[in-house]
Design a protein around this motif. Structure first.
Motif, short mmCIF file in Angstrom:
data_model
loop_
_atom_site.label_atom_id
_atom_site.label_comp_id
_atom_site.label_asym_id
_atom_site.label_seq_id
_atom_site.Cartn_x
_atom_site.Cartn_y
_atom_site.Cartn_z
N PRO A 702 0.82 -1.22 0.00
CA PRO A 702 0.00 0.00 0.00
C PRO A 702 0.86 1.27 0.00
O PRO A 702 1.89 1.32 0.66
CB PRO A 702 -0.79 -0.11 1.32
CG PRO A 702 -0.66 -1.53 1.75
CD PRO A 702 0.61 -2.05 1.17
N GLY A 703 0.42 2.24 -0.78
CA GLY A 703 1.04 3.57 -0.73
C GLY A 703 2.38 3.70 -1.40
O GLY A 703 3.00 4.76 -1.36
N ILE A 704 2.87 2.67 -2.08
CA ILE A 704 4.23 2.77 -2.65
C ILE A 704 4.22 3.53 -3.99
O ILE A 704 5.25 4.03 -4.43
CB ILE A 704 4.87 1.38 -2.81
CG1 ILE A 704 6.39 1.51 -2.94
CG2 ILE A 704 4.28 0.60 -3.97
CD1 ILE A 704 7.15 0.21 -2.87
N GLY A 705 3.04 3.64 -4.60
CA GLY A 705 2.99 4.27 -5.92
C GLY A 705 2.82 5.77 -5.83
O GLY A 705 2.62 6.34 -4.76
N LYS A 706 2.88 6.43 -7.00
CA LYS A 706 2.68 7.88 -7.01
C LYS A 706 1.21 8.23 -6.88
O LYS A 706 0.86 9.32 -6.45
CB LYS A 706 3.25 8.47 -8.30
CG LYS A 706 4.77 8.32 -8.36
CD LYS A 706 5.43 9.40 -9.18
CE LYS A 706 5.34 9.16 -10.63
NZ LYS A 706 6.26 10.04 -11.39
N THR A 707 0.34 7.28 -7.28
CA THR A 707 -1.09 7.56 -7.16
C THR A 707 -1.82 6.53 -6.30
O THR A 707 -3.02 6.67 -6.08
CB THR A 707 -1.73 7.57 -8.57
OG1 THR A 707 -1.35 6.35 -9.22
CG2 THR A 707 -1.28 8.76 -9.37
N GLY A 708 -1.15 5.51 -5.87
CA GLY A 708 -1.82 4.48 -5.08
C GLY A 708 -0.82 3.48 -4.56
O GLY A 708 0.32 3.83 -4.26
N GLY A 709 -1.26 2.22 -4.51
CA GLY A 709 -0.34 1.17 -4.05
C GLY A 709 0.45 0.61 -5.21
O GLY A 709 0.48 1.18 -6.30
N GLY A 710 1.10 -0.50 -4.98
CA GLY A 710 1.81 -1.19 -6.05
C GLY A 710 1.77 -2.67 -5.74
O GLY A 710 1.28 -3.07 -4.68
N ILE A 711 2.27 -3.49 -6.66
CA ILE A 711 2.39 -4.92 -6.36
C ILE A 711 3.82 -5.35 -6.64
O ILE A 711 4.50 -4.80 -7.51
CB ILE A 711 1.41 -5.79 -7.18
CG1 ILE A 711 1.58 -5.56 -8.69
CG2 ILE A 711 -0.03 -5.53 -6.76
CD1 ILE A 711 0.86 -6.59 -9.55
N SER A 712 4.26 -6.34 -5.88
CA SER A 712 5.60 -6.84 -6.03
C SER A 712 5.60 -8.32 -5.67
O SER A 712 4.79 -8.75 -4.84
CB SER A 712 6.53 -6.05 -5.09
OG SER A 712 7.87 -6.30 -5.40
N PRO A 713 6.48 -9.12 -6.26
CA PRO A 713 6.48 -10.55 -5.94
C PRO A 713 7.08 -10.81 -4.56
O PRO A 713 8.13 -10.27 -4.22
CB PRO A 713 7.39 -11.16 -7.02
CG PRO A 713 7.50 -10.12 -8.08
CD PRO A 713 7.39 -8.81 -7.38
N PHE A 714 6.41 -11.66 -3.79
CA PHE A 714 6.92 -12.07 -2.48
C PHE A 714 6.89 -13.59 -2.40
O PHE A 714 5.97 -14.19 -2.95
CB PHE A 714 6.06 -11.48 -1.35
CG PHE A 714 6.31 -10.02 -1.14
CD1 PHE A 714 7.30 -9.59 -0.26
CD2 PHE A 714 5.58 -9.06 -1.84
CE1 PHE A 714 7.54 -8.24 -0.08
CE2 PHE A 714 5.83 -7.72 -1.66
CZ PHE A 714 6.81 -7.30 -0.78
N PRO A 715 7.84 -14.22 -1.72
CA PRO A 715 8.97 -13.61 -1.05
C PRO A 715 9.98 -13.06 -2.06
O PRO A 715 10.08 -13.57 -3.17
CB PRO A 715 9.58 -14.78 -0.27
CG PRO A 715 9.19 -15.99 -1.04
CD PRO A 715 7.85 -15.70 -1.63
#
Ligand code: REL
Length: 846
Positions: A702-715
């Motif tokens: 949450p909140g990582i983007g300039k306009t919202g969240g983002g997604i990233s692969p985990f682990p």
């Protein structure tokens, strides 16, 4: 019984007892629960209406331990109005005592250990660990004691600091005028609380300190002397940091004030010199005393003497920087002169051995792979195993290189040098906090997971106004297990509660969370009237205006004694950045009177910071220029932007009205995005559905983007995905009106190629087409490309696709490499208009 114990051990080994632990050991406390203001059952009375417990510290304990008992005395007095006494022995009779001591130095503590009154086996051999425990009848005549025991002097200090923060003294009490939270009584809950840091050296670098911090320090303390550093060291202890690179812009920690080094030792702070200042000598000392060129080839003897004398006087706890860059933080030569640098490192280690009379490996050292120095490493240069390899970001918060998981362990391990402030291209940013906590978390999480655990140091510029990210960096270094992709948005509230109290913590936290995201869109020094499109200016300025109103409303609610703290930590940054956006928006609209008003208002806000705030305590602290940059370097003073004489206009053409073939066309899973005005824009975390595979899943940050969240692969340590059965993806249902070619723009955080392979990759496909492999960051060594990425704080990748039928489609984003962060997906179906953030998200049907 025996059988039960065996079963217990097996289950423990299999980690099945995770949830059973609290039941078995009901007295293990969490750090947040130590203090109560009510007389709970068996709680230790630190302060009651009758008086205070006395503090005891062994006369033979470390000066740092004595110092923190003094801090405890002051803080308890500030919170309750009652001042505890400090003694060096157990009183013969009397009330409750607080025994503060390190297990290796305190004979008082050793007496309790010998009598089995306290078990400190969990502290043995640990670095900076501590235990806080209420002990019944520790000695004859004493009913109860609160024992704060440390595995070493800093561990003890951190135990005390934990308690002081919980009784109501913020680490930022002096540095941000946070009021002490007054209480009538203080009790410590019974039980045992132990804690220890995970990253070994956790530090800050005071850098780029003119004009703001320098001007302020000169006025407050007469310069960067021990009176200034005393305040810095106290702050660091309270934040549980242990490592400092001191100010070096025309300053020299060891040379400017002989008491600087003594004060560091007293506060137990480990000193280093920055990445390009070898052997404990400040760069400025070569200007002061060096003769000839800063060149090892031509001036070896003098340089050796210079370094030797530097190291001789540094008899304090330290990490020695080795290696060499050119004069003034420049490359040493145009080519990668590996043989020369290897000779320099050998010579420096020889000096270390001569001066310390110990093997070089007995002195902690680092080699910083900063800028071009990383090329030496990439071309095969290695330093001895005991030297910490200090990996670096790109000065813009994006980590350049991480060890491979399969790399063998080094005794010196790895570190990271990170930035919240920078002087250099494409533009210096020194004025205000613009680092998004979500992104700091994501990058430092990568570092931690890839075994970078020895040193974390961050360039914090003038310290203020970086309070929030400094707290986060050091908190996260203390315990990387505590913050993850799910709970990272809570950090703001947790922090705000500590500074401003529970009643307002949620709202202040929300304001800071939005500030963190908005301010990271573009450095203020890079803003101008052309940054945003007509519509974007309206949206972005509107968002800032709303945030400012929320911040102002909160200001009105706060009790008067919180206004100073609130102004510097919240209201000033929000209002000043709002004002700056209003100003450039007015330039874009060609409104000269408004531009002038906002420009002047900026200086009034600065003036308020300097004169009214805390009675003028922070004069000069906001004197960094931030308007009117024309190159990477800061202009001498703020310059009002010139008007172009032409107002920006709305370029969006009125779209032809289109009707969807069917509003809810079928039974597609999840969200459905509709084409509007010839485009479809989707926030990456608003996927319709997702598939995980056996290794990996896209997860929202949450909140990582300039306009919202983002997604990233985990682990983030998952292996590179090969497709076929390793097929984790997010899917986005969307709806178009036409057939033909469309262009997909994927907005990604500007992550660099940290594995140093083919570039981080992911794959995209629409409907049944074969996935297209997208390489995010192969060109990260191309200066112009990289400058664009960091200035815009985004990498936008383009791919072209064909739509065969109008109606519903599905876009899939497949995981290939961990580390990729997708923020937005924008499909141009013929109507996309240029913009900085991209168009607003199109409407969604569920
Ligand atoms: O931000 C950095 O890491 C460098 O620019 C600085 O360390 C550098 O030393 C500069 O302040 C002056 O030399």
């Amino acid at each position: 019984m025996k059988e039960w114990i065996e079963r217990f051990s097996v289950a423990l080994a299999e980690r099945r007892l995770f949830f059973v632990f609290p039941l078995l050991f009901p007295f293990c406390l969490s750090a947040q629960e130590l203090v109560s203001i009510k007389a709970e059952n068996r709680a230790f009375p630190l302060v009651t209406e009758k008086g205070t417990a006395s503090i005891i510290v062994d006369a033979g304990d470390d000066p740092l331990v004595k110092k923190v008992t003094g801090m405890m005395q002051e803080d308890v007095a500030a919170v309750t109005g009652k001042r505890p006494g400090i003694g060096n022995t157990f009183p013969l009779t009397g009330g409750p005592v607080v025994l503060v001591g390190s297990i290796d130095k305190s004979s008082l503590l050793q007496q309790l250990i010998k009598k089995h009154k306290i078990d400190v086996s969990s502290l043995k051999g640990k670095w900076e660990a501590y235990q806080v425990q209420v002990v019944r009848q520790p000695m004859k005549g004493i009913d109860q004691a609160l024992v704060i025991a440390g595995s070493d002097r800093r561990g003890t200090a951190y135990g005390v600091m934990t308690l002081l923060e919980q009784i109501g003294v913020s680490p930022w009490h002096w540095w941000a005028d946070i009021p002490v939270k007054h209480q009538q009584a203080l009790y410590i809950r019974p039980g045992i609380f132990t804690d220890a840091p995970k990253v070994k050296y956790r530090g800050i670098f005071i850098n780029d300190e003119a004009p703001a911090l320098s001007g302020w320090a000169k006025e407050q303390f007469g310069g960067f002397n021990h009176r200034f550093y005393e305040k810095v060291f106290e702050l660091m202890l309270r934040l549980k940091g242990n490592y400092l690179w001191p100010a070096m812009w025309g300053n020299a920690f060891y040379d400017d004030d002989s008491l600087n080094i003594r004060t560091a030792a007293e506060y137990g702070i480990v000193i280093g010199t920055s990445h390009h200042e070898p052997l404990m000598r400040a760069h400025d000392e070569w200007r002061r005393y060096g003769k000839g060129a800063w060149n090892f080839d031509s001036n070896e003897t003098r340089l050796k003497d210079f370094w030797r004398t530097g190291l001789q006087r540094a008899d304090n706890e330290k990490i020695v920087t080795i290696g060499m860059r050119g004069d003034g933080d420049e490359p040493m030569s145009r080519e990668t002169a590996t043989a020369l640098l290897e000779r320099i490192v050998d010579t420096q280690r020889h000096i270390i051995e001569q001066v310390t009379r110990k093997p070089a490996s007995a002195t902690p050292q680092l080699w910083a792979l900063y800028k071009e120095v990383q090329d030496y490493y990439d071309k095969g240069m290695r330093v001895p195993d005991d030297v910490t390899l200090l990996l670096c970001d790109d000065n813009w918060g994006n980590i350049r290189r991480l060890p491979r998981l399969e790399d063998k362990n080094r005794t010196g391990g790895y570190g990271i040098y990170y930035h919240f402030d920078y002087v250099g291209g494409p533009r210096s940013y020194k004025w205000i906090n613009t680092s998004n906590i979500a992104r700091i978390w994501e990058q430092m999480h990568l570092a931690w997971e890839y075994n970078v655990r020895q040193i974390w140091i961050v360039n914090v510029g003038d310290i203020k106004p970086m309070e929030l990210p400094i707290s986060f960096f050091l908190d996260y270094a203390w315990d990387p297990g505590k913050w993850n992709e799910d709970n990272i948005p809570n950090y703001y509230e947790t922090w705000a509660v500590k500074q401003f109290g529970t009643a307002v913590g949620t709202e202040v936290g929300n304001i800071l969370r939005l500030y963190s995201q908005y301010s990271a869109r573009r450095k203020p020094e890079l803003l101008n009237e052309k940054t945003y499109s007509y519509q974007e200016w309206k949206t972005v300025t509107g968002e800032w205006r709303q945030l400012r109103s929320r911040a102002e409303r909160m200001d009105e609610k706060l009790p008067p004694d919180y206004h100073d703290a609130y102004f510097q930590l919240v209201l000033y940054p929000v209002t000043a950045l709002c004002n700056l956006h209003e100003m450039y928006h007015a330039v874009a609209l060609n409104k000269p009177d408004s531009v002038k008003w906002y420009f002047e208002n900026d200086s009034l806000l600065t003036a308020r910071f300097h004169t009214t705030l805390a009675g003028g305590k922070w004069n000069r602290m906001m004197s960094q220029t931030h308007i009117g940059y024309t190159s990477w370097n800061d202009p001498p003073r703020n310059r009002m932007p010139a008007l172009t004489g032409k107002a920006i206009t709305d370029t969006v053409k009125a779209p032809a009205t289109r009707t969807a073939l069917s509003l809810v066309p079928d039974t597609a899973k999840g969200r459905l995005f509709y084409e509007k005005d010839g485009y479809i824009a989707m926030e990456a975390d608003h996927y319709s559905y997702a598939r995980n595979d056996r290794y990996v899943a896209w997860k929202a940050i949450p909140g990582i983007g300039k306009t919202g969240g983002g997604i990233s692969p985990f682990p983030v340590t998952a292996p590179r995905q090969q497709g076929e059965e390793d097929d984790a993806y997010t899917a986005y249902n969307f709806y178009t009106y036409d057939t033909g070619t469309i262009t997909l723009y994927t907005y990604c955080s500007p992550t660099l190629n940290f594995p140093h392979q083919q570039g981080l990759q992911y794959a995209v496909s629409i409907d049944d087409e074969p996935p297209q492999l997208i390489t995010l960051n192969k060109e990260d060594d191309d200066l112009h490309t990289w400058e664009r990425w960091v200035a815009d704080n985004i990498i936008i990748k383009r791919s072209v696709h064909t739509i065969h039928t109008p109606g519903r489609h599905v876009l899939k984003c497949r995981v290939i490499d961990p580390g990729v962060v997708l923020q937005r997906l924008v499909i141009d179906a013929g109507g996309l208009q240029p913009g900085y953030l991209g168009p607003p998200e199109t409407s969604i049907l569920r």
